[in-house]
Design an enzyme around this catalytic site. Structure first.
Site, PDB file in Angstrom:
ATOM      1  N   GLN A 125       6.233 -31.759  21.742  1.00  0.00           N
ATOM      2  CA  GLN A 125       5.939 -32.787  22.332  1.00  0.00           C
ATOM      3  C   GLN A 125       5.014 -33.138  24.324  1.00  0.00           C
ATOM      4  O   GLN A 125       3.667 -33.058  24.483  1.00  0.00           O
ATOM      5  CB  GLN A 125       6.664 -34.229  22.676  1.00  0.00           C
ATOM      6  CG  GLN A 125       5.862 -35.472  23.409  1.00  0.00           C
ATOM      7  CD  GLN A 125       4.174 -35.781  21.467  1.00  0.00           C
ATOM      8  OE1 GLN A 125       4.800 -35.777  20.928  1.00  0.00           O
ATOM      9  NE2 GLN A 125       3.540 -36.917  22.504  1.00  0.00           N
ATOM     10  N   SER A 160       8.602 -40.146  22.807  1.00  0.00           N
ATOM     11  CA  SER A 160       7.615 -40.308  22.077  1.00  0.00           C
ATOM     12  C   SER A 160       7.852 -40.774  20.974  1.00  0.00           C
ATOM     13  O   SER A 160       9.752 -39.705  20.905  1.00  0.00           O
ATOM     14  CB  SER A 160       7.116 -39.492  20.925  1.00  0.00           C
ATOM     15  OG  SER A 160       6.364 -39.150  20.098  1.00  0.00           O
ATOM     16  N   HIS A 162       8.223 -40.104  17.903  1.00  0.00           N
ATOM     17  CA  HIS A 162       7.721 -39.096  16.675  1.00  0.00           C
ATOM     18  C   HIS A 162       9.492 -37.551  17.717  1.00  0.00           C
ATOM     19  O   HIS A 162      10.133 -37.396  16.201  1.00  0.00           O
ATOM     20  CB  HIS A 162       7.302 -38.159  16.532  1.00  0.00           C
ATOM     21  CG  HIS A 162       5.892 -38.570  15.801  1.00  0.00           C
ATOM     22  ND1 HIS A 162       6.316 -38.805  14.167  1.00  0.00           N
ATOM     23  CD2 HIS A 162       4.941 -39.348  16.781  1.00  0.00           C
ATOM     24  CE1 HIS A 162       5.362 -39.819  14.193  1.00  0.00           C
ATOM     25  NE2 HIS A 162       4.050 -40.545  15.026  1.00  0.00           N
ATOM     26  N   ASP A 169       4.213 -40.127  10.651  1.00  0.00           N
ATOM     27  CA  ASP A 169       2.564 -41.249  10.113  1.00  0.00           C
ATOM     28  C   ASP A 169       3.124 -40.117   8.507  1.00  0.00           C
ATOM     29  O   ASP A 169       2.666 -39.562   8.115  1.00  0.00           O
ATOM     30  CB  ASP A 169       1.718 -40.128  10.998  1.00  0.00           C
ATOM     31  CG  ASP A 169       2.230 -40.460  12.313  1.00  0.00           C
ATOM     32  OD1 ASP A 169       2.175 -41.030  13.021  1.00  0.00           O
ATOM     33  OD2 ASP A 169       1.807 -39.838  13.767  1.00  0.00           O
ATOM     34  N   GLU A 217      -2.268 -48.223  15.028  1.00  0.00           N
ATOM     35  CA  GLU A 217      -1.500 -47.023  13.792  1.00  0.00           C
ATOM     36  C   GLU A 217      -1.791 -47.935  12.583  1.00  0.00           C
ATOM     37  O   GLU A 217      -0.140 -47.698  12.930  1.00  0.00           O
ATOM     38  CB  GLU A 217      -0.781 -46.245  14.744  1.00  0.00           C
ATOM     39  CG  GLU A 217      -1.593 -46.004  16.225  1.00  0.00           C
ATOM     40  CD  GLU A 217      -0.627 -44.498  16.837  1.00  0.00           C
ATOM     41  OE1 GLU A 217       0.886 -44.289  15.790  1.00  0.00           O
ATOM     42  OE2 GLU A 217      -0.593 -43.865  17.293  1.00  0.00           O
ATOM     43  N   HIS A 220       2.001 -45.546  11.262  1.00  0.00           N
ATOM     44  CA  HIS A 220       2.518 -45.324  11.533  1.00  0.00           C
ATOM     45  C   HIS A 220       3.961 -46.114  11.827  1.00  0.00           C
ATOM     46  O   HIS A 220       3.835 -47.101  11.852  1.00  0.00           O
ATOM     47  CB  HIS A 220       2.889 -44.958  13.569  1.00  0.00           C
ATOM     48  CG  HIS A 220       3.874 -44.258  14.095  1.00  0.00           C
ATOM     49  ND1 HIS A 220       3.547 -43.515  15.456  1.00  0.00           N
ATOM     50  CD2 HIS A 220       4.964 -45.042  14.132  1.00  0.00           C
ATOM     51  CE1 HIS A 220       5.050 -43.353  15.847  1.00  0.00           C
ATOM     52  NE2 HIS A 220       5.769 -44.204  15.300  1.00  0.00           N
TER      53      HIS A 220
HETATM   54 ZN    ZN Z   1       3.369 -41.269  15.125  1.00  0.00          ZN
END
Ligand code: ZN
Length: 246
Positions: A125, A160, A162, A169, A217, A220
């Site tokens: 990241q 994040s 993630h 995603d 998003e 996501h």
């Molecule tokens: Zn994402």
């Protein structure tokens, strides 16, 4: 019934937060052993039962919050990672099973879900962040401008989702672009309808940007567990609102 009663009790309690929907009218207070005062008010219960609409246990690993207001612990790494494809994309091992089940179920309905991004380390990241910052600087942005532009598009390292390994995603085999047009694909529609059955929620819905700090998003998805996912999706809220952190 017990849950409905609990919700009723909770909403009548002094600590009851304002809620958009009217759970009170649905609570079947049957006049059993609830103590009703002469003025029609109900005595507060001695112990405050959990809100049936909210998380049974907000401290569960599956409800871990990561956003700009709530950075992850420094250098957080999921306890175990599972490899999800030949390219080496990874998810927290605890959600690998539910994710595969979801993909298989979608496949049966003719929808081809593809994982394009799963776990991302804090290091990765950071690289992505610095790269974008450099790009903006080389485009002639000043330091502050480059920082703001990057921040609006990328999560600051440590914030994040993630990095939790609980976010995925997901795109359609026939539509790989991460843009709003993806929302019109059969895959995106399938996810909105069925993801909660496998414990996943649409994490950054439209019109919730001010709460999540992230723009819409449709690709996501975030694992929160089946029970919590169903409540969140049914209420049309975000993880922040669900956890009372909005
Ligand atoms: Zn994402």
């Amino acid at each position: 019934l017990a849950l409905a009663l609990a919700a009723g009790w909770y909403l009548r309690g002094a600590l009851a937060p304002a809620r958009p929907q009217d759970t009170l009218s649905e609570a079947p207070l049957d006049g059993g052993d609830e103590a009703e005062g002469i003025d029609g008010t109900i005595d507060e219960p001695k112990t405050q039962p959990a809100d049936a609409d909210g998380p049974a246990d907000p401290t569960l690993w599956s409800l871990m919050l990561a956003n700009t207001q709530h950075p992850l612990p420094d250098g957080y790494v999921p306890p175990q990672l599972a490899e999800m494809d030949k390219e080496g994309r990874q998810l927290d091992a605890r959600i690998a099973g539910p994710f595969r089940e979801m993909v298989a179920a979608a496949e049966k309905d003719g929808c081809h879900l593809v994982l394009t991004s799963g776990y991302r380390s804090e290091e990765r990241q950071k690289e992505l962040y610095v790269q974008m910052l450099r790009d903006y600087l080389s485009m002639g942005y000043g330091a502050a401008g480059a920082w703001d532009a990057t921040k609006s598009l990328r999560n600051i390292p440590g914030t994040s989702e993630h990095q939790t390994g609980l976010a995925a995603d997901i795109v359609s085999a026939g539509y790989w672009t991460l843009d709003e047009g993806y929302a019109d694909t059969a895959e995106a529609k399938w996810l909105v309808k069925h993801a909660a059955e496998y414990g996943f929620i649409l994490r950054y819905p439209k019109d919730k940007t001010e709460i999540t700090g992230t723009s819409y998003e449709p690709w996501h998805y975030r694992y929160v567990g089946v029970e919590d996912a169903k409540k969140i999706m049914a209420r049309g809220i975000t993880l922040e609102e669900y956890l009372g952190e909005a």
